[in-house]
Scaffold this motif. Structure first.
Motif, PDB file in Angstrom:
ATOM      1  N   GLY A  90       0.812  -1.222   0.000  1.00 63.72           N
ATOM      2  CA  GLY A  90       0.000   0.000   0.000  1.00 63.72           C
ATOM      3  C   GLY A  90       0.837   1.260   0.000  1.00 63.72           C
ATOM      4  N   GLU A  91       0.195   2.366   0.349  1.00 66.98           N
ATOM      5  CA  GLU A  91       0.871   3.658   0.266  1.00 66.98           C
ATOM      6  C   GLU A  91       1.009   4.400   1.590  1.00 66.98           C
ATOM      7  OE1 GLU A  91      -0.987   6.042  -2.688  1.00 66.98           O
ATOM      8  OE2 GLU A  91      -0.802   4.499  -4.234  1.00 66.98           O
ATOM      9  N   SER A  92       0.291   3.995   2.629  1.00 62.92           N
ATOM     10  CA  SER A  92       0.327   4.771   3.870  1.00 62.92           C
ATOM     11  C   SER A  92       0.935   3.961   5.013  1.00 62.92           C
ATOM     12  CB  SER A  92      -1.085   5.218   4.258  1.00 62.92           C
ATOM     13  OG  SER A  92      -1.905   4.098   4.483  1.00 62.92           O
ATOM     14  N   SER A  93       1.572   4.675   5.925  1.00 67.68           N
ATOM     15  CA  SER A  93       2.123   4.059   7.133  1.00 67.68           C
ATOM     16  C   SER A  93       1.070   4.072   8.224  1.00 67.68           C
ATOM     17  CB  SER A  93       3.339   4.843   7.624  1.00 67.68           C
ATOM     18  OG  SER A  93       4.359   4.808   6.678  1.00 67.68           O
ATOM     19  N   GLN A  94       1.172   3.101   9.118  1.00 70.48           N
ATOM     20  CA  GLN A  94       0.268   3.025  10.261  1.00 70.48           C
ATOM     21  C   GLN A  94       1.055   2.569  11.474  1.00 70.48           C
ATOM     22  OE1 GLN A  94      -3.026   0.421   9.482  1.00 70.48           O
ATOM     23  NE2 GLN A  94      -3.158   1.068   7.352  1.00 70.48           N
ATOM     24  N   LYS A  95       0.680   3.067  12.628  1.00 68.80           N
ATOM     25  CA  LYS A  95       1.239   2.569  13.888  1.00 68.80           C
ATOM     26  C   LYS A  95       0.132   1.816  14.593  1.00 68.80           C
ATOM     27  CE  LYS A  95       3.873   2.095  17.509  1.00 68.80           C
ATOM     28  NZ  LYS A  95       3.629   0.748  17.943  1.00 68.80           N
ATOM     29  N   ARG A  96       0.303   0.524  14.703  1.00 71.94           N
ATOM     30  CA  ARG A  96      -0.664  -0.314  15.397  1.00 71.94           C
ATOM     31  C   ARG A  96      -0.112  -0.663  16.766  1.00 71.94           C
ATOM     32  NH1 ARG A  96      -4.654  -2.834  12.199  1.00 71.94           N
ATOM     33  NH2 ARG A  96      -4.843  -1.633  10.292  1.00 71.94           N
ATOM     34  N   SER A  97      -0.950  -1.179  17.619  1.00 73.51           N
ATOM     35  CA  SER A  97      -0.472  -1.559  18.954  1.00 73.51           C
ATOM     36  C   SER A  97       0.510  -2.725  18.879  1.00 73.51           C
ATOM     37  CB  SER A  97      -1.648  -1.914  19.861  1.00 73.51           C
ATOM     38  OG  SER A  97      -2.383  -2.997  19.316  1.00 73.51           O
ATOM     39  N   ASP A  98       0.407  -3.536  17.836  1.00 73.01           N
ATOM     40  CA  ASP A  98       1.265  -4.721  17.720  1.00 73.01           C
ATOM     41  C   ASP A  98       2.468  -4.539  16.802  1.00 73.01           C
ATOM     42  OD1 ASP A  98      -0.511  -6.224  19.336  1.00 73.01           O
ATOM     43  OD2 ASP A  98      -1.807  -6.498  17.601  1.00 73.01           O
ATOM     44  N   ALA A  99       2.397  -3.578  15.897  1.00 73.00           N
ATOM     45  CA  ALA A  99       3.475  -3.437  14.918  1.00 73.00           C
ATOM     46  C   ALA A  99       3.365  -2.108  14.176  1.00 73.00           C
ATOM     47  CB  ALA A  99       3.415  -4.575  13.902  1.00 73.00           C
ATOM     48  N   HIS A 100       4.462  -1.758  13.537  1.00 75.42           N
ATOM     49  CA  HIS A 100       4.475  -0.639  12.601  1.00 75.42           C
ATOM     50  C   HIS A 100       4.142  -1.233  11.234  1.00 75.42           C
ATOM     51  CE1 HIS A 100       6.579   2.131  15.359  1.00 75.42           C
ATOM     52  NE2 HIS A 100       7.214   1.044  15.758  1.00 75.42           N
TER      53      HIS A 100
END
Length: 54
Positions: free
Chosen positions: A33-43
């Motif tokens: 994909g194109e966007s970054s996300q910060k999740r509770s379990d992983a980047h």
């Protein structure tokens, strides 16, 4: 993002904790994909930003 992507990362982190080793684990998922996300379990990073974890 489907939670199944995080399943093995969680398992690995638990195994390290159970072994008694003092290590901090930073988990990353690289995807198309194109966007970054910060999740509770992983980047979660797009493949175009994989250089950030190298």
């Amino acid at each position: 993002m489907n939670q199944d992507f995080f399943k093995n990362l969680k398992w690995f982190t638990r195994r390290l904790q159970e072994s008694g080793q003092e290590r901090r684990v930073q988990s990353y998922i690289v995807y198309g994909g194109e966007s970054s996300q910060k999740r509770s379990d992983a980047h979660v990073l797009p493949w175009t930003r994989v250089w950030e974890v190298m």
